[in-house]
Design a protein around this motif. Structure first.
Motif, mmCIF file in Angstrom:
data_model
loop_
_atom_site.group_PDB
_atom_site.id
_atom_site.type_symbol
_atom_site.label_atom_id
_atom_site.label_comp_id
_atom_site.label_asym_id
_atom_site.label_seq_id
_atom_site.Cartn_x
_atom_site.Cartn_y
_atom_site.Cartn_z
ATOM 1 N N SER A 50 0.836 -1.205 0.000
ATOM 2 C CA SER A 50 0.000 0.000 0.000
ATOM 3 C C SER A 50 0.870 1.254 0.000
ATOM 4 O O SER A 50 0.558 2.235 -0.681
ATOM 5 C CB SER A 50 -0.923 0.010 1.224
ATOM 6 O OG SER A 50 -1.828 -1.055 1.175
ATOM 7 N N TYR A 51 1.947 1.242 0.770
ATOM 8 C CA TYR A 51 2.870 2.380 0.815
ATOM 9 C C TYR A 51 3.458 2.645 -0.564
ATOM 10 O O TYR A 51 3.542 3.796 -1.000
ATOM 11 C CB TYR A 51 3.980 2.110 1.830
ATOM 12 C CG TYR A 51 5.070 3.142 1.818
ATOM 13 C CD1 TYR A 51 4.870 4.395 2.387
ATOM 14 C CD2 TYR A 51 6.303 2.878 1.218
ATOM 15 C CE1 TYR A 51 5.859 5.356 2.365
ATOM 16 C CE2 TYR A 51 7.288 3.838 1.189
ATOM 17 C CZ TYR A 51 7.070 5.067 1.772
ATOM 18 O OH TYR A 51 8.059 6.016 1.735
ATOM 19 N N LYS A 52 3.865 1.576 -1.255
ATOM 20 C CA LYS A 52 4.440 1.742 -2.593
ATOM 21 C C LYS A 52 3.406 2.320 -3.555
ATOM 22 O O LYS A 52 3.715 3.198 -4.355
ATOM 23 C CB LYS A 52 4.961 0.403 -3.110
ATOM 24 C CG LYS A 52 6.220 -0.065 -2.413
ATOM 25 C CD LYS A 52 6.670 -1.410 -2.910
ATOM 26 C CE LYS A 52 7.904 -1.894 -2.150
ATOM 27 N NZ LYS A 52 8.307 -3.239 -2.556
ATOM 28 N N LYS A 53 2.160 1.839 -3.476
ATOM 29 C CA LYS A 53 1.102 2.352 -4.347
ATOM 30 C C LYS A 53 0.842 3.834 -4.055
ATOM 31 O O LYS A 53 0.681 4.635 -4.974
ATOM 32 C CB LYS A 53 -0.190 1.563 -4.156
ATOM 33 C CG LYS A 53 -0.151 0.178 -4.763
ATOM 34 C CD LYS A 53 -1.457 -0.560 -4.517
ATOM 35 C CE LYS A 53 -1.425 -1.959 -5.080
ATOM 36 N NZ LYS A 53 -2.680 -2.686 -4.802
ATOM 37 N N MET A 54 0.795 4.195 -2.768
ATOM 38 C CA MET A 54 0.571 5.595 -2.406
ATOM 39 C C MET A 54 1.729 6.461 -2.865
ATOM 40 O O MET A 54 1.530 7.601 -3.297
ATOM 41 C CB MET A 54 0.366 5.737 -0.897
ATOM 42 C CG MET A 54 -0.980 5.263 -0.426
ATOM 43 S SD MET A 54 -1.350 5.689 1.281
ATOM 44 C CE MET A 54 -0.109 4.788 2.168
ATOM 45 N N ASP A 55 2.946 5.932 -2.793
ATOM 46 C CA ASP A 55 4.119 6.685 -3.230
ATOM 47 C C ASP A 55 4.040 6.965 -4.728
ATOM 48 O O ASP A 55 4.330 8.081 -5.173
ATOM 49 C CB ASP A 55 5.386 5.892 -2.890
ATOM 50 C CG ASP A 55 6.637 6.728 -2.952
ATOM 51 O OD1 ASP A 55 6.566 7.927 -2.624
ATOM 52 O OD2 ASP A 55 7.697 6.173 -3.311
ATOM 53 N N VAL A 56 3.628 5.970 -5.503
ATOM 54 C CA VAL A 56 3.481 6.151 -6.947
ATOM 55 C C VAL A 56 2.396 7.193 -7.231
ATOM 56 O O VAL A 56 2.569 8.085 -8.071
ATOM 57 C CB VAL A 56 3.153 4.806 -7.629
ATOM 58 C CG1 VAL A 56 2.709 5.005 -9.068
ATOM 59 C CG2 VAL A 56 4.351 3.871 -7.568
ATOM 60 N N LYS A 57 1.268 7.086 -6.516
ATOM 61 C CA LYS A 57 0.179 8.039 -6.721
ATOM 62 C C LYS A 57 0.607 9.446 -6.316
ATOM 63 O O LYS A 57 0.240 10.428 -6.973
ATOM 64 C CB LYS A 57 -1.058 7.620 -5.931
ATOM 65 C CG LYS A 57 -1.755 6.415 -6.517
ATOM 66 C CD LYS A 57 -2.985 6.050 -5.721
ATOM 67 C CE LYS A 57 -3.671 4.833 -6.309
ATOM 68 N NZ LYS A 57 -4.872 4.459 -5.542
ATOM 69 N N LEU A 58 1.376 9.564 -5.259
ATOM 70 C CA LEU A 58 1.859 10.871 -4.821
ATOM 71 C C LEU A 58 2.788 11.481 -5.865
ATOM 72 O O LEU A 58 2.691 12.671 -6.174
ATOM 73 C CB LEU A 58 2.569 10.748 -3.472
ATOM 74 C CG LEU A 58 3.094 12.027 -2.856
ATOM 75 C CD1 LEU A 58 1.953 12.997 -2.586
ATOM 76 C CD2 LEU A 58 3.826 11.725 -1.557
ATOM 77 N N ASP A 59 3.678 10.652 -6.415
ATOM 78 C CA ASP A 59 4.565 11.143 -7.468
ATOM 79 C C ASP A 59 3.757 11.615 -8.682
ATOM 80 O O ASP A 59 4.055 12.663 -9.262
ATOM 81 C CB ASP A 59 5.562 10.060 -7.895
ATOM 82 C CG ASP A 59 6.641 9.810 -6.851
ATOM 83 O OD1 ASP A 59 6.824 10.670 -5.971
ATOM 84 O OD2 ASP A 59 7.290 8.742 -6.908
ATOM 85 N N ALA A 60 2.740 10.843 -9.051
ATOM 86 C CA ALA A 60 1.884 11.224 -10.182
ATOM 87 C C ALA A 60 1.153 12.527 -9.874
ATOM 88 O O ALA A 60 1.023 13.399 -10.743
ATOM 89 C CB ALA A 60 0.892 10.114 -10.500
ATOM 90 N N SER A 61 0.699 12.663 -8.653
ATOM 91 C CA SER A 61 -0.006 13.881 -8.245
ATOM 92 C C SER A 61 0.922 15.093 -8.308
ATOM 93 O O SER A 61 0.525 16.170 -8.753
ATOM 94 C CB SER A 61 -0.562 13.718 -6.831
ATOM 95 O OG SER A 61 -1.146 14.895 -6.370
ATOM 96 N N ILE A 62 2.144 14.922 -7.883
ATOM 97 C CA ILE A 62 3.122 16.013 -7.940
ATOM 98 C C ILE A 62 3.366 16.411 -9.394
ATOM 99 O O ILE A 62 3.406 17.604 -9.718
ATOM 100 C CB ILE A 62 4.440 15.608 -7.236
ATOM 101 C CG1 ILE A 62 4.215 15.520 -5.719
ATOM 102 C CG2 ILE A 62 5.558 16.577 -7.563
ATOM 103 C CD1 ILE A 62 5.360 14.888 -4.962
ATOM 104 N N ASP A 63 3.520 15.414 -10.278
ATOM 105 C CA ASP A 63 3.716 15.714 -11.700
ATOM 106 C C ASP A 63 2.503 16.443 -12.274
ATOM 107 O O ASP A 63 2.653 17.411 -13.034
ATOM 108 C CB ASP A 63 3.975 14.425 -12.491
ATOM 109 C CG ASP A 63 5.323 13.807 -12.162
ATOM 110 O OD1 ASP A 63 6.195 14.527 -11.634
ATOM 111 O OD2 ASP A 63 5.501 12.603 -12.431
ATOM 112 N N ASP A 64 1.300 15.980 -11.921
ATOM 113 C CA ASP A 64 0.078 16.625 -12.400
ATOM 114 C C ASP A 64 0.000 18.071 -11.923
ATOM 115 O O ASP A 64 -0.364 18.970 -12.700
ATOM 116 C CB ASP A 64 -1.161 15.857 -11.933
ATOM 117 C CG ASP A 64 -1.297 14.504 -12.611
ATOM 118 O OD1 ASP A 64 -0.607 14.275 -13.626
ATOM 119 O OD2 ASP A 64 -2.082 13.666 -12.106
ATOM 120 N N ARG A 65 0.325 18.321 -10.678
ATOM 121 C CA ARG A 65 0.303 19.692 -10.146
ATOM 122 C C ARG A 65 1.290 20.579 -10.889
ATOM 123 O O ARG A 65 0.990 21.736 -11.198
ATOM 124 C CB ARG A 65 0.639 19.694 -8.655
ATOM 125 C CG ARG A 65 -0.468 19.230 -7.769
ATOM 126 C CD ARG A 65 -0.062 19.406 -6.334
ATOM 127 N NE ARG A 65 -0.939 18.658 -5.456
ATOM 128 C CZ ARG A 65 -0.711 18.462 -4.187
ATOM 129 N NH1 ARG A 65 0.388 18.959 -3.634
ATOM 130 N NH2 ARG A 65 -1.545 17.769 -3.440
#
Length: 101
Positions: A50-65
């Motif tokens: 779950s941590y790895k999935k959240m980390d990937v989503k966070l990275d994607a969110s940062i890129d989107d922002r």
């Protein structure tokens, strides 16, 4: 057989039964502990996943922002340019009206 021989035999049998009972108890406790440890290991693995999935989503969110900020910057520049052009057009209209009057 004498009474002491019977006592020794009973003591040996009691000892063997006690050792066997202790072994069975330790085995069942180890099994229970093993099941608990297995549950903990599975929970930790799930948390790690779950941590790895959240980390990937966070990275994607940062890129989107970042992309959104860049797009906003471009739009702000375009809006400022358009407002400048509108201002120029209004001034030209005033000049034209003065000439027509």
């Amino acid at each position: 057989m004498h009474l002491t021989d019977i006592n020794v035999l009973i003591a040996i049998l009691s000892g063997v039964i006690g050792i066997y009972a202790g072994y069975k108890k330790a085995l069942s406790e180890a099994k229970g502990d093993g099941e608990n440890e297995a549950k903990i290991i599975i929970m930790l693995e799930n948390l790690t996943e779950s941590y790895k999935k959240m980390d990937v989503k966070l990275d994607a969110s940062i890129d989107d922002r970042h992309q959104i900020r860049e797009a906003i910057g471009v739009h702000e520049t375009q809006i400022k340019a358009l407002l400048g052009e509108v201002k120029d057009i209004k001034e030209n209209c005033k000049e034209c009206r003065k000439k027509c009057d």
